[in-house]
Motif scaffolding. Structure first.
Motif, mmCIF file in Angstrom:
data_model
loop_
_atom_site.group_PDB
_atom_site.id
_atom_site.type_symbol
_atom_site.label_atom_id
_atom_site.label_comp_id
_atom_site.label_asym_id
_atom_site.label_seq_id
_atom_site.Cartn_x
_atom_site.Cartn_y
_atom_site.Cartn_z
ATOM 1 N N LEU A 175 -5.581 -15.312 9.596
ATOM 2 C CA LEU A 175 -6.234 -14.045 9.280
ATOM 3 C C LEU A 175 -5.196 -12.926 9.281
ATOM 4 C CD1 LEU A 175 -9.421 -14.296 11.532
ATOM 5 C CD2 LEU A 175 -9.045 -15.217 9.225
ATOM 6 N N SER A 176 -5.418 -11.969 8.383
ATOM 7 C CA SER A 176 -4.539 -10.802 8.319
ATOM 8 C C SER A 176 -5.371 -9.537 8.442
ATOM 9 C CB SER A 176 -3.783 -10.759 6.989
ATOM 10 O OG SER A 176 -3.006 -11.912 6.802
ATOM 11 N N CYS A 177 -4.777 -8.521 9.032
ATOM 12 C CA CYS A 177 -5.435 -7.223 9.138
ATOM 13 C C CYS A 177 -4.387 -6.148 8.883
ATOM 14 C CB CYS A 177 -6.072 -7.041 10.500
ATOM 15 S SG CYS A 177 -6.964 -5.478 10.688
ATOM 16 N N ALA A 178 -4.520 -5.472 7.760
ATOM 17 C CA ALA A 178 -3.586 -4.407 7.396
ATOM 18 C C ALA A 178 -4.152 -3.070 7.844
ATOM 19 C CB ALA A 178 -3.354 -4.405 5.889
ATOM 20 N N ALA A 179 -3.343 -2.330 8.576
ATOM 21 C CA ALA A 179 -3.780 -1.050 9.114
ATOM 22 C C ALA A 179 -3.101 0.104 8.391
ATOM 23 C CB ALA A 179 -3.469 -0.979 10.606
ATOM 24 N N SER A 180 -3.833 1.175 8.207
ATOM 25 C CA SER A 180 -3.269 2.413 7.651
ATOM 26 C C SER A 180 -3.936 3.590 8.347
ATOM 27 C CB SER A 180 -3.486 2.494 6.138
ATOM 28 O OG SER A 180 -4.865 2.466 5.832
ATOM 29 N N GLY A 181 -3.275 4.738 8.277
ATOM 30 C CA GLY A 181 -3.815 5.917 8.936
ATOM 31 C C GLY A 181 -3.134 6.156 10.273
ATOM 32 N N ARG A 182 -3.812 6.858 11.134
ATOM 33 C CA ARG A 182 -3.229 7.335 12.378
ATOM 34 C C ARG A 182 -3.295 6.298 13.504
ATOM 35 N NH1 ARG A 182 -4.743 13.287 14.029
ATOM 36 N NH2 ARG A 182 -3.076 12.732 15.462
ATOM 37 N N THR A 183 -2.534 5.227 13.343
ATOM 38 C CA THR A 183 -2.506 4.213 14.396
ATOM 39 C C THR A 183 -1.711 4.666 15.612
ATOM 40 O OG1 THR A 183 -0.595 3.149 13.379
ATOM 41 C CG2 THR A 183 -2.773 2.330 12.735
ATOM 42 N N SER A 184 -0.963 5.763 15.494
ATOM 43 C CA SER A 184 -0.138 6.222 16.614
ATOM 44 C C SER A 184 -0.971 6.650 17.809
ATOM 45 C CB SER A 184 0.746 7.381 16.160
ATOM 46 O OG SER A 184 -0.052 8.449 15.677
ATOM 47 N N SER A 185 -2.254 6.928 17.586
ATOM 48 C CA SER A 185 -3.124 7.331 18.695
ATOM 49 C C SER A 185 -3.714 6.126 19.418
ATOM 50 C CB SER A 185 -4.258 8.218 18.171
ATOM 51 O OG SER A 185 -5.060 7.505 17.247
ATOM 52 N N THR A 186 -3.347 4.927 18.997
ATOM 53 C CA THR A 186 -3.874 3.707 19.609
ATOM 54 C C THR A 186 -2.742 2.908 20.239
ATOM 55 O OG1 THR A 186 -3.674 2.436 17.556
ATOM 56 C CG2 THR A 186 -5.732 3.626 17.907
ATOM 57 N N ASN A 187 -3.107 1.914 21.048
ATOM 58 C CA ASN A 187 -2.119 1.125 21.763
ATOM 59 C C ASN A 187 -1.809 -0.215 21.104
ATOM 60 O OD1 ASN A 187 -3.797 2.520 24.390
ATOM 61 N ND2 ASN A 187 -1.596 2.820 24.211
ATOM 62 N N LEU A 199 5.013 -3.937 7.645
ATOM 63 C CA LEU A 199 3.791 -3.963 6.834
ATOM 64 C C LEU A 199 2.594 -3.382 7.578
ATOM 65 C CD1 LEU A 199 4.048 -7.504 5.194
ATOM 66 C CD2 LEU A 199 4.659 -5.291 4.190
ATOM 67 N N ASN A 200 2.782 -3.061 8.844
ATOM 68 C CA ASN A 200 1.679 -2.575 9.674
ATOM 69 C C ASN A 200 0.498 -3.529 9.612
ATOM 70 O OD1 ASN A 200 1.334 -0.563 11.561
ATOM 71 N ND2 ASN A 200 0.155 0.756 10.208
ATOM 72 N N THR A 201 0.808 -4.800 9.727
ATOM 73 C CA THR A 201 -0.199 -5.852 9.599
ATOM 74 C C THR A 201 -0.143 -6.751 10.825
ATOM 75 O OG1 THR A 201 -0.098 -5.815 7.181
ATOM 76 C CG2 THR A 201 -0.951 -7.821 8.211
ATOM 77 N N VAL A 202 -1.310 -7.136 11.290
ATOM 78 C CA VAL A 202 -1.431 -8.061 12.419
ATOM 79 C C VAL A 202 -2.065 -9.344 11.903
ATOM 80 C CG1 VAL A 202 -2.554 -8.471 14.627
ATOM 81 C CG2 VAL A 202 -1.534 -6.245 14.142
ATOM 82 N N TYR A 203 -1.564 -10.461 12.391
ATOM 83 C CA TYR A 203 -2.035 -11.771 11.956
ATOM 84 C C TYR A 203 -2.652 -12.521 13.129
ATOM 85 C CZ TYR A 203 1.251 -10.631 8.239
ATOM 86 O OH TYR A 203 1.927 -9.991 7.221
ATOM 87 N N LEU A 204 -3.559 -13.401 12.805
ATOM 88 C CA LEU A 204 -4.089 -14.335 13.790
ATOM 89 C C LEU A 204 -3.969 -15.729 13.182
ATOM 90 C CD1 LEU A 204 -5.437 -14.548 16.595
ATOM 91 C CD2 LEU A 204 -7.632 -14.693 15.389
#
Length: 121
Positions: free
Chosen positions: A20-32, A76-81
């Motif tokens: 699985l892939s999850c591509a993130a965009s936007g203000r991820t800097s406010s998250t951990n 890529l600001n992407t997390v995989y599982l």
């Protein structure tokens, strides 16, 4: 605002693998970091795995330890599982979510749309 787009679900036989892939965009800097959750029919949503944005810290539910691996591509600001040795009980809708850690507790804030994983026996 954070936008999350998931991909990679599908139908697989028991013992098989999916990523699985999850591509993130936007203000991820406010998250951990980001986590993967899943929800099977008639069950509550459960946390499967988490990873901090640094990639240095990961965690897994006992039910998936040794079979699933969470990772991220910083560029890529992407997390995989990566899910190996899949079992029918892994069948669920899988969601990614960014989270903040508050007093040691994972607090999801933005969610992906979900992707179906079905494992046949």
């Amino acid at each position: 605002q954070v936008q999350l787009v998931e991909s990679g679900g599908g139908l697989v036989q028991a013992g098989g693998s999916l990523r699985l892939s999850c591509a993130a965009s936007g203000r991820t800097s406010s998250t951990n970091g980001m986590g993967w959750f899943r929800q099977a029919p008639g069950k509550e949503r459960e946390l499967v795995a988490t990873i901090t944005w640094s990639g240095l810290t990961t965690s897994y539910a006992d039910s998936v330890k040794g079979r699933f691996t969470i990772s991220r591509d910083h560029a890529l600001n992407t997390v995989y599982l990566q899910m190996n040795s899949l079992k029918p009980e892994d069948t669920a809708v899988y969601y990614c979510a960014v989270f903040r850690t508050v007093l040691g507790t994972i607090q999801p804030s933005y969610w992906g749309q979900g992707t179906q994983v079905t494992v046949s026996s």
